[in-house]
Design a protein around this motif. Sequence first.
Motif, PDB file in Angstrom:
ATOM      1  N   ALA A  65       0.818  -1.213   0.000  1.00 41.70           N
ATOM      2  CA  ALA A  65       0.000   0.000   0.000  1.00 41.70           C
ATOM      3  C   ALA A  65       0.851   1.263   0.000  1.00 41.70           C
ATOM      4  N   HIS A  66       1.883   1.292   0.831  1.00 45.66           N
ATOM      5  CA  HIS A  66       2.738   2.477   0.901  1.00 45.66           C
ATOM      6  C   HIS A  66       3.462   2.711  -0.421  1.00 45.66           C
ATOM      7  N   GLY A  67       3.918   1.635  -1.053  1.00 45.71           N
ATOM      8  CA  GLY A  67       4.612   1.779  -2.320  1.00 45.71           C
ATOM      9  C   GLY A  67       3.703   2.297  -3.418  1.00 45.71           C
ATOM     10  N   ASN A  77       1.604   6.816  -6.782  1.00 41.61           N
ATOM     11  CA  ASN A  77       0.496   7.690  -7.175  1.00 41.61           C
ATOM     12  C   ASN A  77       0.842   9.158  -6.950  1.00 41.61           C
ATOM     13  N   ALA A  78       1.471   9.452  -5.819  1.00 41.62           N
ATOM     14  CA  ALA A  78       1.842  10.840  -5.519  1.00 41.62           C
ATOM     15  C   ALA A  78       2.908  11.352  -6.473  1.00 41.62           C
ATOM     16  N   GLU A 108       1.170  11.829 -10.234  1.00 41.53           N
ATOM     17  CA  GLU A 108      -0.033  12.634 -10.440  1.00 41.53           C
ATOM     18  C   GLU A 108       0.274  13.890 -11.257  1.00 41.53           C
ATOM     19  N   GLY A 109      -0.433  14.032 -12.391  1.00 41.97           N
ATOM     20  CA  GLY A 109      -0.306  15.217 -13.222  1.00 41.97           C
ATOM     21  C   GLY A 109       0.993  15.324 -13.998  1.00 41.97           C
ATOM     22  N   ARG A 110       1.768  14.242 -14.058  1.00 45.13           N
ATOM     23  CA  ARG A 110       3.070  14.297 -14.714  1.00 45.13           C
ATOM     24  C   ARG A 110       3.004  13.689 -16.113  1.00 45.13           C
TER      25      ARG A 110
END
Length: 329
Positions: A277-279, A284-285, A288-290
């Motif tokens: 989950a942490h990975g 995702n962070a 995002e938007g890249r």
Amino acid sequence: MSLFVGCGVAETESPSPAPVQSEQQQAPLTASDVDVAPECQGILTFVNTATFAKLDQYLPSNVATNIVARRATASFVSLADLSSVSLVGEARLAQIESGARAEGAITSTCVGIIDQLAVSVDDQAELVSLVNSISDTELHDVLPYAWNGAVNLLNQRPYASAHAIGGTTGIGAVSLRNLRNAATLSKPLESLINAVNALPQPDHGAKMARHFNWYDVLGDRYYHFGIHECFGFEPGESPFDAPLRATPADAAEVRGNFLSALNFANRNNQLNPTTYAHGVNNLNALTEGRSFKGCYFGYANDPWSGNNVAFFVDTVSGFSLMTRTYWSE
């Protein structure tokens, strides 16, 4: 390169910032794109809470005046915020750091302010490790507008400190922050990648990498090698004349490819759910938007095996990710 082998202002007197309790209390690595590491937050505490008289011990009176006047409207939240105060430049930041250290607001766990970036001991270790080991291709992706700086880092390494890296000709505030980000922001994802690569997958499975030289990977020649398509490269820059797709990859494409490989590797649910989950949340962070450049290609080591590879490189930050799924008879 082998793929995936193994003047004073009246104010109410307030106390100086409380000293840091213990140098053994290690803060986590910097995990977001900020300019003050967790272990260096005492620098901001110092300028936000020290009395005018205390600031005046370390700074010219007019600078202390400007800081006190500004913080009356809002506390300082970053070095960039602090640097927006009139007369606060690099020399004054160094004096502020000295004051914070002398007053016990920071300890030796904070290396100090280098090129407008407050670096912790933990961040320094990761930064030094990255610079000393990163490939030339990845380094230029991380420093797209500091070509000379990247060349100088490659020629002058190994390094032993963040100060030495920041002092390299061609490396400034933006470059040092990009390098720090490359070294620290993807640690949860890297932990997940390491866990995947450690899974027993003898005949079919998936391997992954966070740091790699994509140019060398494509330059290797394998049995039955073929590039399916590349994307995100400028016209005329498609590697090895590969078919070039008109659009770069977005976050959804990167995540979809990664999750497909991840779940193939984890088909027996052997991965720790928290690491998983942490990975994934970290990926995702970071995506995002890249937008990403990269390629899809395949190869075989012999007639009885096959490998499908994809790599993605953020066109601005240089963040990179590669996946490989494989089978063998």
